[in-house]
Design an enzyme around this catalytic site. Structure first.
Site, PDB file in Angstrom:
ATOM      1  N   CYS A   4       0.817  -1.438   0.081  1.00  0.00           N
ATOM      2  CA  CYS A   4       0.049   0.070   0.139  1.00  0.00           C
ATOM      3  C   CYS A   4       0.924   1.237  -0.022  1.00  0.00           C
ATOM      4  O   CYS A   4       0.398   2.348  -0.316  1.00  0.00           O
ATOM      5  CB  CYS A   4      -0.940   0.069   1.163  1.00  0.00           C
ATOM      6  SG  CYS A   4      -2.013  -1.546   1.329  1.00  0.00           S
ATOM      7  N   HIS A  52      -3.383   8.081   6.550  1.00  0.00           N
ATOM      8  CA  HIS A  52      -3.661   6.847   5.684  1.00  0.00           C
ATOM      9  C   HIS A  52      -5.093   6.298   5.693  1.00  0.00           C
ATOM     10  O   HIS A  52      -5.667   6.049   4.696  1.00  0.00           O
ATOM     11  CB  HIS A  52      -2.782   5.665   6.109  1.00  0.00           C
ATOM     12  CG  HIS A  52      -2.637   4.362   5.207  1.00  0.00           C
ATOM     13  ND1 HIS A  52      -2.246   4.534   4.030  1.00  0.00           N
ATOM     14  CD2 HIS A  52      -3.167   3.421   5.653  1.00  0.00           C
ATOM     15  CE1 HIS A  52      -1.940   3.239   3.473  1.00  0.00           C
ATOM     16  NE2 HIS A  52      -2.792   2.541   4.411  1.00  0.00           N
ATOM     17  N   HIS A  57      -9.287   2.898  -1.089  1.00  0.00           N
ATOM     18  CA  HIS A  57      -7.689   2.621  -0.961  1.00  0.00           C
ATOM     19  C   HIS A  57      -7.119   2.424  -2.189  1.00  0.00           C
ATOM     20  O   HIS A  57      -7.419   1.096  -2.691  1.00  0.00           O
ATOM     21  CB  HIS A  57      -7.723   1.573   0.095  1.00  0.00           C
ATOM     22  CG  HIS A  57      -6.319   1.188   0.565  1.00  0.00           C
ATOM     23  ND1 HIS A  57      -5.317   2.060   0.136  1.00  0.00           N
ATOM     24  CD2 HIS A  57      -5.893   0.272   1.506  1.00  0.00           C
ATOM     25  CE1 HIS A  57      -4.110   1.606   0.683  1.00  0.00           C
ATOM     26  NE2 HIS A  57      -4.364   0.765   1.310  1.00  0.00           N
ATOM     27  N   HIS A  95     -43.185 -18.432 -47.416  1.00  0.00           N
ATOM     28  CA  HIS A  95     -44.485 -17.743 -47.931  1.00  0.00           C
ATOM     29  C   HIS A  95     -44.131 -17.534 -49.334  1.00  0.00           C
ATOM     30  O   HIS A  95     -43.206 -16.946 -49.892  1.00  0.00           O
ATOM     31  CB  HIS A  95     -44.669 -16.331 -47.243  1.00  0.00           C
ATOM     32  CG  HIS A  95     -44.988 -16.359 -45.850  1.00  0.00           C
ATOM     33  ND1 HIS A  95     -45.127 -15.324 -45.090  1.00  0.00           N
ATOM     34  CD2 HIS A  95     -45.173 -17.500 -45.032  1.00  0.00           C
ATOM     35  CE1 HIS A  95     -45.450 -15.502 -43.769  1.00  0.00           C
ATOM     36  NE2 HIS A  95     -45.488 -16.902 -43.771  1.00  0.00           N
ATOM     37  N   ASP A 115     -43.372 -16.658 -36.729  1.00  0.00           N
ATOM     38  CA  ASP A 115     -44.260 -16.191 -37.786  1.00  0.00           C
ATOM     39  C   ASP A 115     -45.697 -16.543 -37.333  1.00  0.00           C
ATOM     40  O   ASP A 115     -46.929 -15.667 -37.595  1.00  0.00           O
ATOM     41  CB  ASP A 115     -43.753 -17.110 -39.218  1.00  0.00           C
ATOM     42  CG  ASP A 115     -44.586 -16.550 -40.145  1.00  0.00           C
ATOM     43  OD1 ASP A 115     -44.249 -15.288 -40.751  1.00  0.00           O
ATOM     44  OD2 ASP A 115     -45.575 -17.155 -40.837  1.00  0.00           O
TER      45      ASP A 115
END
EC number: 2.3.1.-
Length: 1906
Positions: free
Chosen positions: A340, A475, A521, A1116, A1306
């Site tokens: 860190c 911190h 952080h 069709h 359809d």
């Protein structure tokens, strides 16, 4: 041993002498002229000491002079320094006196010890030690080395702080933070107390799968208990082109690395850092330090498909390394991982490096981009993370930290360096330290005692009292124990409650806070995030509110009020104390136990300078790497100026300084020369409008420096430069010193006091002139402008020789001064003079020769400019004659007649002076008017040169022409006059060309600073790297860096998505995982797929003829034509949508797929011939909208889109939300169903129809395939147009792999169509309703074919007979789906028939031609004719307008369909008046498409409202113009086959394997780099698109493997840096065969002719060009150029093809070459190419060809348009192709014209050498007329200034000069025969009568006439 110093050439000559040739010698690392009394004076010494106060000081340690050996006695420190400076600069080192001098000084001391400290050379030290021993000293053993001095280029000033104690200045900072893509946005988050936490973004990982259920006893494997974080939403965005990164590489590069590049660049820019600008920014003195604690990207994202850039893209060591690499910094680069505290540890290392002198500038940052879910899981399992949200710092319920992303970068220097460099300073680091919590109970926990020790250490190191700290940035991770412990250590150190003297007073409050409560952080970036917050606080003078306390304050914290400590719960004012500074403690600790803290304070206040900036004009620069960024940079600058108009520190001078001297400059440039901020804004707006800077300079411009001759001086020349520029003043002062040392009169006073000019002697004036010119030269070089060649007129040639490094400054002054004194001594002033005459030498001789008048030609300055010299009486005598001859003339104000016999008395003495001068080899070519040529060797100079320079005439014209012929001078160059007035540069321009840009250095009565600004503006935009720091150096009030807008990145998203949650299964046994696939019955192939979380595209195809799909698309039949139903598109879309759900970040079970906005554009007819018929679906994903836009198109045989049939939008929706919404509407639907059922039993118009009746009812409209017949029954209310249906799929085949069977879709949608086509009110013989799609299809669950569904719809009428309705689908009582907005359009039956059958013809017959589509041009060889051919000559009688057939047919169709007689359809007839509406428009456009093959959109009839405008519209589609018929009488003539063959031109088609290979090379480059092929233009630099060494290896390897091309792996893209150069290399590697005609190879006189147009071989117009049987005229067709190839190098492609074609016909010369128009340029180039191979050229004929001395100018588009409009291209060119008179121009013609010009635009032809194989005869044939001289309308004036080029005037203006023009420059020393084709213009001279004249000229050239 002797030390000798001299200029290197002089020293070399000295060492070569006999006396020293055998001496032992070695070089010393000394490169400055020390100990040179002839160079330095007391004035120089005083200048050096000017900043030292004359303070009385006593010498404690005696100083022994190195020059005299005596002890220096001085009363002041300044005196002591004077002695030292004089010893360094003026006095000789006397080593022989030093040791005795020291011994003499100490010999009277009572015993002394001798200890050797090694600071002097060993020999001198030994001598001193020996002398001291002899004087009685006692030697001590051992040797003490001098302190080690770290190398640094920084020179500390007298007030600088020792490096180890220096404050560290933070110059700038840039960052990316959650919800804050900039520092200002970050402040918005802070000051508003915004908590940025949210669930993990979908681009990171899926929280639904990676976050476990906390209610479970144990979380699932590899899942975390929290999904929260603070994220960078734009982490994927990056400007790859800026950093020369390819699109292939960019996604593989860790976003942390990419963002580090962006923020580092922004930080450097805000700091005003330009690498190499100052000593502290030298590239080897810059270090990069970054904190980073994970490799998420390469562990998770790029590891899913490891590629070339896996390591450099993902390894965190490359984060700082990439920054160093991009900026070419060679200092250290470190990646620091201390968990860190990584970024603060990196900051600590950087500060140490600065303090130790290891670096002078440090770039420091931290990165944290979270893409690996494992880290979150590990932290959660380790109890680091909060499961409730963000870091609740200081909150009583704080339960851990929230992970945050951030990337931030700051720039550091030592404060002294920053102040010296005028850098902006935001704050200063006083101290920083790191320790470890060794005594902590756990490695992950901080230790209070260790932190207190650390705080005490940094406070002591900084020299700061604890009570001076007014704010502490904690911190503050957000745990109860951690917050309490840290707060305790901070307060014990900064706010103790005892002892009493340590307690904070009331006016000394301490505030504490933590950025983590806002942005989480940041882990490795946590420290720099906190620092960013504090820097913003200092800038804004505000402590932002703390947002971490969500409930109540942590009860474990010490009592804050008792310690005068507070947490700001709302914004608190925090002003800087008057005459004081705020000081801050920042704390950062690591999970691994480390602690780092630093003390920060305000930047020192910058004193205000009252010195005004006297410049009137100021230069403001804006630049960018791409045109898009440049445009946005300009816009941002405008917005910033508007916003900051009232800022106190904003001045135009500071804006100029910041934008020029303090910016890295890029290729695309805009520069503003302004006098006010308002004029800056106006000019920026103009730059935007004109798109200035959108094209980048092709290179750095070359300069010619021209030095003015005698006579241009004036009082005050150079005075303003002397007053305003320190460097110029220093140079003049130095030259003045040299003049005095050489016993010449001083010159400085002429620049200080212009009134002294009148009394100056000729010697003084001449010396002042060359000194002025040398100072100007040094000024330009200091500004970054250097010449590639120099030229000087008369006296100016001496200064030119200095600029070329032939002579030194002292030598120039010596020669010029001696020459001038000799003139004064031996020549009478005023007895002679000089006369400038406007004439050429020949006309002058013609005018004066017969009169017998005496004169001398002194200077030949130009074609029409000469200077005569002689006695005053001679000059006065000839002036009347000149005036009578209309030759303007002017007497020059000079004391002597230079370059005439008057100067002869001084030549011998001058030669003696010159013999003492060293002449060096020129560093650059010297264009020498003294010799009329170019000099490049040292042998060209000497005493003889000086003598001839004095006596010879000045042949400026000859010298410049020689330079032009040697390609040292051209009009693309720039010229600067170095002298009082721009005189000579005009002479240069005359030879260089009209485009040659000229600039002055000085003008009388014009401020020099204005002149300088104008010139630098032009140089900068042309690509010169101007040294802006030097430009601003003498204007201190301007030297303030303004905070300008950040660079406008050209951002694109680059991301590799983590997919399939594989992290959850690490270590598990292999599973067979069912993946979402796309292939099925309706999707056969995935062509490409780039879909991902951030977007992308998908391309799939299906073959409609394949047996599994073909029956589905013929379901069709309408009027017997099988049509594909929209349900097929719907199944494809549903499949794609289902696949795309995985990228949404949502659970797949939660989302449904909606097919929205299904729009049917045209009918899709399935073929029945068994041939492949491809249906392509293109889907584009919008990640933000979670939708995909789809198009459905059929392809032609070439795989190109033939017709688009439909489009839709795929949306992802929340199924449960939709179910809830539909559930609320269900009761109403059920009620309507009940009512319909009840109406069946009542009297009314509601009936139930069975399945058989349903499909029979609409049978005359459509025949439904059995698989589509799923409606079991319908109940229809014909009055209300409402119905319900029962749908059952048990008889529908379930074969195939679908998402949802198209037959099901359809059938569920059929109800609306049956309502509209089956109600009692419809007449299907007249009108029917066709499906136009729907607005929305949502299925809440999969269709179950075993179930029976109920559907309901009510249709309502809209506009234009469009009916819509919502079809609700029910499964029992539950609504399971809906077709929203089903649309049915009413269409007349006959129109429907047209539409269907037209679609059928398009599919099964010949497809209609789409307007504008390029048509293939077929070139055929001449047929072998065995019979007599009849040709016709048509003689014009009258002209009458006639319509094109397509127009008349279209009008006929409109007439038939509208019922209006064609005769009544006049041009002014309105379609509205005759009833042509949208439906009739559909019918008309359908017939036009069917019968004429012209694709006319039916919408055109809504936009084009009259018959006349429709005709114009149609002509635009067909490319025709309104035409006229020609009534002629015809004469027939018979031609024999032999005659025909002899008269024809044989075409040659250039085809080549090389271009095929190149196409494949382009494909590989595009594939490997990720750049689109269309972007790989000829001028593209590979470095700009990221082709680096790694990618080079990949590309070269593939070229070797796939095409057997053996290319260098390491240097390919270095040797060939652009696409064009690589293409030349590739195509040069492979053979390019050509097909040549089978003309008679035994002919005696072969010729090559290069026409630019297609010529029909049977045209009688060209009969006059035919030769006899033994003579062949061979045509080589020009290379077919395309826009893709237009930027390629001419010699390597087009030229090679011509030569190859020619030599296939005739392997060896002598050759007879000819060319028309641009073909003449090609013929010239071919001739040179053949000559280079040793072939002989017999004749070269150039037919109305523009001279290519400077390339061909581009022609504006309006020129081509005008030629087409007036009939030149449609008329003259049709005569060249008589079988196609007045026809549309070939598609290839215009691109070919443009590409030819583009090809030759940069072809600056070199002069043809006069060799034995050069053309024996050169013939130039001009067209006598001009096309625009009466026959055709003239070209309208240009709308934009500068649009009309000189090249266009060649074609548009009548030629008046029929001489050789600039062709003479290309044939130096050669005679050119000239002929003129009278009465014909450029476009007509090649046919008819023009061809008859031309044929005669050709025969004459070829020697075929008696």
């Amino acid at each position: 041993m002797k030390h000798v110093s001299a200029p290197p050439p002089v020293l070399d000559e000295l060492l070569k002498t006999t006396a020293l040739s055998k001496a032992i010698k070695f070089d010393l690392p000394i490169t400055a002229p020390y100990h040179a009394p002839h160079l330095y004076t007391a004035e120089n010494v005083n200048t050096i000491l000017c900043g030292v106060d004359d303070v009385v000081a006593t010498t404690i340690i005696p100083i022994v002079s190195s020059s005299t050996g005596t002890v220096v006695t001085s009363a002041t420190f300044r005196d002591a320094l004077r002695v030292a400076v004089e010893a360094c600069l003026q006095l000789m080192i006397r080593s022989d006196l030093i040791a005795p001098g020291i011994a003499s000084h100490v010999q009277h001391a009572d015993g002394f010890a001798i200890r050797h400290i090694a600071t002097a050379p060993d020999g001198l030290a030994l001598a001193v030690q020996t002398a001291l021993s002899q004087a009685g000293g006692r030697s001590q053993s051992g040797r003490v080395n001098a302190p080690d001095q770290n190398d640094t280029t920084s020179i500390p000033n007298a007030l600088s702080t020792p490096r180890a104690k220096a404050k560290i200045a933070i110059l700038s900072m840039s960052g990316r933070f959650p919800q804050a893509p900039s520092m200002e946005a970050f402040w918005h988050v802070l000051e508003n107390g915004i908590d940025t936490h949210e669930l993990a973004l979908a681009s990171r990982w899926n929280t639904r799968t990676h976050v476990g259920d906390l209610s479970l006893k144990e979380l699932p494997k590899n899942t975390s208990g929290t999904g929260f974080g603070c994220w960078l939403h734009d982490a994927a965005q990056f400007d790859a082109r800026y950093f020369n990164m390819s699109p292939r590489e960019a996604p593989q590069v860790d976003p942390a690395q990419r963002l580090a590049l962006l923020t580092a660049t922004e930080a450097l820019e805000q700091a005003g850092i330009v690498p190499g600008r100052t000593s502290s920014t030298q590239k080897d003195r810059v270090g990069v330090y970054f904190g980073s604690t994970s490799n998420d990207w390469m562990e998770t994202n790029s590891a899913q498909n490891i590629d070339t850039y896996f390591i450099p893209g993902g390894n965190r060591a490359f984060i700082p390394g990439r920054i160093n690499y991009h900026f070419k910094f060679s200092g250290p680069s470190y990646t620091i991982d201390t968990a860190c505290s990584s970024s603060f540890t990196a900051l600590h290392l950087a500060c140490n490096a600065l303090w130790k002198g290891e670096v002078d500038t440090a770039i420091v940052g931290g990165t944290n981009v979270l893409t690996n879910p494992d880290m979150t899981v590990g932290l959660d399992r380790g109890h680091f993370l909060s499961r409730t949200g963000n870091c609740s710092t200081f909150d009583d319920g704080a339960d851990g930290y929230c992970r945050g992303e951030a990337v931030a970068t700051l720039v550091l220097k030592r404060l002294d360096d920053a102040v010296a460099d005028k850098d902006p300073v935001q704050a200063c680091i006083l101290a920083i330290a790191t320790n470890h919590s060794a005594e902590a109970a756990s490695i992950t926990r901080p230790h209070v005692g260790a932190q207190q020790d650390l705080f005490a250490s940094v406070l002591a190191d900084a020299g700061v009292k604890h009570t001076d700290i007014s704010y502490c940035e904690m911190h503050g991770t957000g745990t109860q124990a951690g917050d309490a412990g840290e707060t305790t250590s901070v307060l014990q150190s900064l706010a103790p409650i005892e002892p009493p003297n340590a307690v904070r007073k009331q006016h000394q409050p301490l505030y504490i806070g933590a950025a983590k409560s806002n942005v989480g952080h940041g882990e490795a970036a946590a420290g720099v995030t906190s620092l960013a917050k504090v820097l913003l606080m200092l800038k804004k003078s505000t402590i932002p509110p703390h947002c971490g306390i969500k409930t109540k304050i942590n009860h474990k914290l010490p009592d804050l009020p008792s310690r005068n400590t507070a947490i700001a719960m709302e914004a608190v004012s925090w002003p800087r104390p008057v005459n004081g500074k705020r000081q801050v403690l920042l704390n950062n600790f690591s999970a691994a136990g480390g602690n780092t803290a630093l003390i920060l304070e305000d930047a020192p206040e910058v004193p205000t300078l009252d010195v005004p900036d006297i410049r009137q004009c100021h230069l403001v620069a804006v630049s960018a790497k791409t045109p898009a960024s440049l445009e946005n940079n300009v816009k941002n600058m405008l917005a910033w100026l508007d916003e900051k108009s009232d800022a106190s520190n904003l001045t135009l001078a500071r804006l100029s300084y910041t934008s020029t001297a303090r910016r890295i400059h890029h290729p695309h440039r805009v520069m503003i020369n302004a006098t006010s901020l308002d004029s800056v804004k106006a000019s920026l707006r103009t730059a935007l409008d004109l798109k200035k800077g959108s094209s980048r300079p092709k290179g750095t411009p070359r300069f010619v420096f021209a030095f003015t001759g005698q006579g241009a001086q004036y009082a005050g020349m150079g005075a303003d430069l002397f007053a305003q520029f320190t460097g110029f003043r220093a140079d003049i002062s130095r030259y003045d010193q040299i003049c005095r040392q050489l016993n010449f009169p001083p010159v400085r006073q002429l620049f200080e006091d212009p009134t002294t000019f009148c009394d100056a002697t000729p010697t003084t004036l001449q010396l002042a002139m060359v000194c002025f010119q040398m100072a100007l030269y040094r000024m330009w070089v200091t500004l970054g402008v250097t010449p590639s060649a120099v030229v000087g007129h008369s006296l100016g040639e001496y200064a030119a020789l200095y600029a070329a490094s032939v002579l030194t400054q002292a030598d120039v002054i010596n020669i010029v001064g001696s020459r001038a004194q000799l003139l004064e001594k031996h020549c009478e002033q005023g007895s002679h003079t000089m006369l400038a005459v406007r004439s050429n030498a020949e006309d002058l001789e013609a005018a004066l020769g017969p009169s017998g008048l005496t004169y001398e030609l002194s200077c030949h300055n130009g074609r029409e400019s000469v200077v005569l010299g002689g006695t005053k009486s001679q000059i006065e005598t000839i002036r009347p004659t000149l005036q009578r001859s209309r030759m303007s003339n002017r007497v020059l104000e000079v004391p002597y007649a230079y370059h005439t016999s008057q100067v002869e008395p001084i030549l011998a003495s001058l030669a003696a002076v010159a013999r003492g001068v060293h002449f060096a080899k020129p560093a650059i070519p010297v264009i020498s008017p003294a010799f009329g040529t170019v000099l490049t060797q040292s042998e060209d100079f000497g005493s003889d040169f000086i003598v001839k320079h004095c006596r010879n005439k000045v042949n400026m014209l000859g010298a410049l022409q020689a330079a032009r012929q040697m390609s040292l001078l051209d009009e693309k160059m720039m010229g600067i006059e170095l002298g009082p007035e721009p005189v000579v540069i005009k002479m240069v321009k005359e030879v260089a060309g009209p485009a040659f840009q000229t600039f002055a250095s000085s003008r009388k009565d014009e401020p020099a600073l204005n002149i300088l600004a104008s010139a630098l503006s032009a140089f900068y935009t042309a690509g010169t790297d101007v040294k802006w720091t030097a430009y601003h150096a003498d204007f201190p009030s301007a030297q303030v860096v303004l905070e300008l807008p950040a660079y406008a990145w050209d951002l694109k998203e680059y991301w590799i998505q983590y997919v399939n949650d594989w992290s959850l299964r690490k270590g598990d046994a292999p599973l067979v995982i069912e993946r979402t696939t796309l292939e099925g019955t309706c999707i056969h192939k995935v062509v490409s797929n780039s879909l991902g979380v951030s977007g992308g595209e998908l391309l799939v195809e299906a073959d409609l003829s394949r047996e599994d799909l073909h029956p589905m698309v013929q379901g069709h039949k309408v009027y017997g034509v099988p049509l594909c139903t929209p349900s097929v598109y719907a199944d494809i879309a549903l499949t794609i949508g289902e696949y795309a759900k995985q990228f949404s970040g949502e659970g797949s079970t939660k989302l449904g797929v909606e097919i929205a906005n299904m729009n049917i554009q045209s009918a899709l007819v399935a073929t029945s011939d068994g041939k492949p018929q491809m249906l392509r679906t293109h889907a584009s994903y919008d990640a933000k909208q979670k939708s995909l836009y789809c198009t459905f198109s059929t392809l032609d045989d070439a795989g190109k889109v033939k017709e688009q049939h439909s489009n839709c939008l795929i949306k992802l929706f929340d199924v449960e939300a939709a179910r809830t919404a539909l559930k609320s509407s269900a009761p109403a639907i059920k009620s309507r169903i009940s009512i319909l059922q009840l109406q069946l039993n009542e009297f009314g118009n509601t009936f139930r129809y069975s399945k058989a009746m349903i499909y029979k009812m609409v049978g005359q409209l459509a025949d439904f395939d059995p698989k589509y017949r799923a409606l079991e029954e319908i109940t229809l209310d014909s009055d209300a147009l409402e119905a319900l249906g029962r749908v059952n799929f048990t008889k529908v085949s379930a074969e195939g792999k679908f998402h949802t069977n198209p037959a099901y879709i359809d059938a569920l949608s059929q109800l609306g169509g049956f309502v509209m086509n089956g109600n009692e009110g419809v007449d299907l013989d007249k009108e029917l309703f066709v499906n136009h799609g729907w607005a929305s299809l949502k299925l809440l669950e999969a269709i179950d074919p075993t179930k029976t569904y109920t559907t309901h719809v009510k249709m309502t009428e809209g506009t234009d007979k469009l009916w819509t309705g919502d079809i609700t689908i029910l499964d029992g009582e539950a609504v399971v789906g809906v077709f929203g907005g089903v649309a049915l359009q009413g269409v007349p039956k006959r129109l429907m028939s047209y539409i269907v059958h037209a679609a059928s013809k398009r599919t099964n017959g010949v497809a209609p031609r789409t307007a504008g589509e390029p048509q293939t041009q077929r070139v055929t060889a001449p047929e072998v004719v065995s019979a007599v051919v009849k040709t016709t000559t048509k003689q014009l009688v009258t002209q009458a307008p006639v319509e094109d057939r397509s127009i008349t047919t279209a009008i006929s169709i409109i007439s038939q369909e509208s019922g209006v007689e064609a005769a009544d359809l006049t041009d002014d007839t309105s379609f509205d008046d005759i009833g042509v509406d949208s439906l009739l428009g559909i019918m008309v456009s359908s017939r036009i498409r069917d019968e004429l093959g012209i694709d006319v959109d039916s919408a055109a009839f809504l936009e084009v409202r009259t018959v006349g405008s429709f005709k114009t519209f149609l002509r635009g589609l067909t490319g025709t113009t309104e035409q006229f018929t020609t009534v002629t009488k015809t004469v027939t003539k018979e031609i024999t086959p032999t005659e025909l063959r002899e008269s024809s031109f044989a075409q040659s088609a250039v085809a080549g394997d090389s271009f095929g290979v190149w196409t494949n090379v382009l494909a590989i480059l595009a594939e490997e780099s990720g750049i689109d092929v269309s972007d790989l233009t000829g001028d593209t630099y590979f470095s700009d698109i990221g082709v680096d060494s790694l990618l080079s290896l990949v590309v070269v390897s593939r070229l070797r493997d796939e095409f057997d091309l053996d290319l260098p792996e390491q240097s390919l893209f270095i040797d060939y840096p652009t696409v064009a150069s690589l293409k030349a290399r590739i195509t040069g590697c492979t053979r390019s065969p050509s097909v040549f005609s089978d003309s008679d190879a035994t002919t005696d006189v072969p010729s090559v002719f290069s026409p630019s147009l297609e010529v029909e071989t049977t045209s009688e117009d060209f009969q006059p060009l035919a030769f006899s049987k033994k003579e062949a005229l061979v045509a080589v067709a020009e290379v077919a150029l395309t826009p893709l190839e237009k930027a390629d190098p001419f010699m390597s492609i087009g030229l090679a093809s011509y030569v190859e074609s020619l030599q296939r016909h005739q392997p060896h010369g002598p050759y007879h070459l000819a060319g028309w128009s641009a073909g003449g340029v090609l013929a010239y180039a071919v001739a040179q190419e053949l000559m280079a191979t040793g072939e002989e050229i017999a004749t070269l004929t150039l037919i109305d060809s523009p001279p290519p001395t400077d390339g061909l100018d581009r022609l504006p588009r309006r020129f081509f348009d005008h030629c087409s409009a007036v009939g030149i291209f449609g008329g003259e060119m049709s005569a060249i192709n008589p079988s196609n008179k007045r026809a549309k121009l070939p598609e290839w013609l215009m691109p070919h014209f443009e590409a030819t010009i583009e090809l030759l635009h940069d072809y600056c032809a070199p002069p043809m050498p006069l060799t034995t194989n050069a053309p024996k005869k050169i013939n130039l044939i001009w067209a006598g007329g001009c096309a625009f001289g009466g026959k055709y309308a003239p070209l309208p004036p240009a709308s934009m200034v500068g649009e009309d080029t000189e090249g266009m005037k060649f074609l548009t203006e009548q030629r008046t000069d029929f001489g050789p023009d600039k062709w003479t420059d290309l044939f130096p020393g050669r005679h050119i025969d000239i002929d003129v084709v009278e009465g014909e213009h450029h476009f007509s001279m090649m046919r008819g009568k023009g061809a008859q004249q031309l044929g005669g000229f050709l025969r004459k050239t070829l020697g075929l006439l008696a």
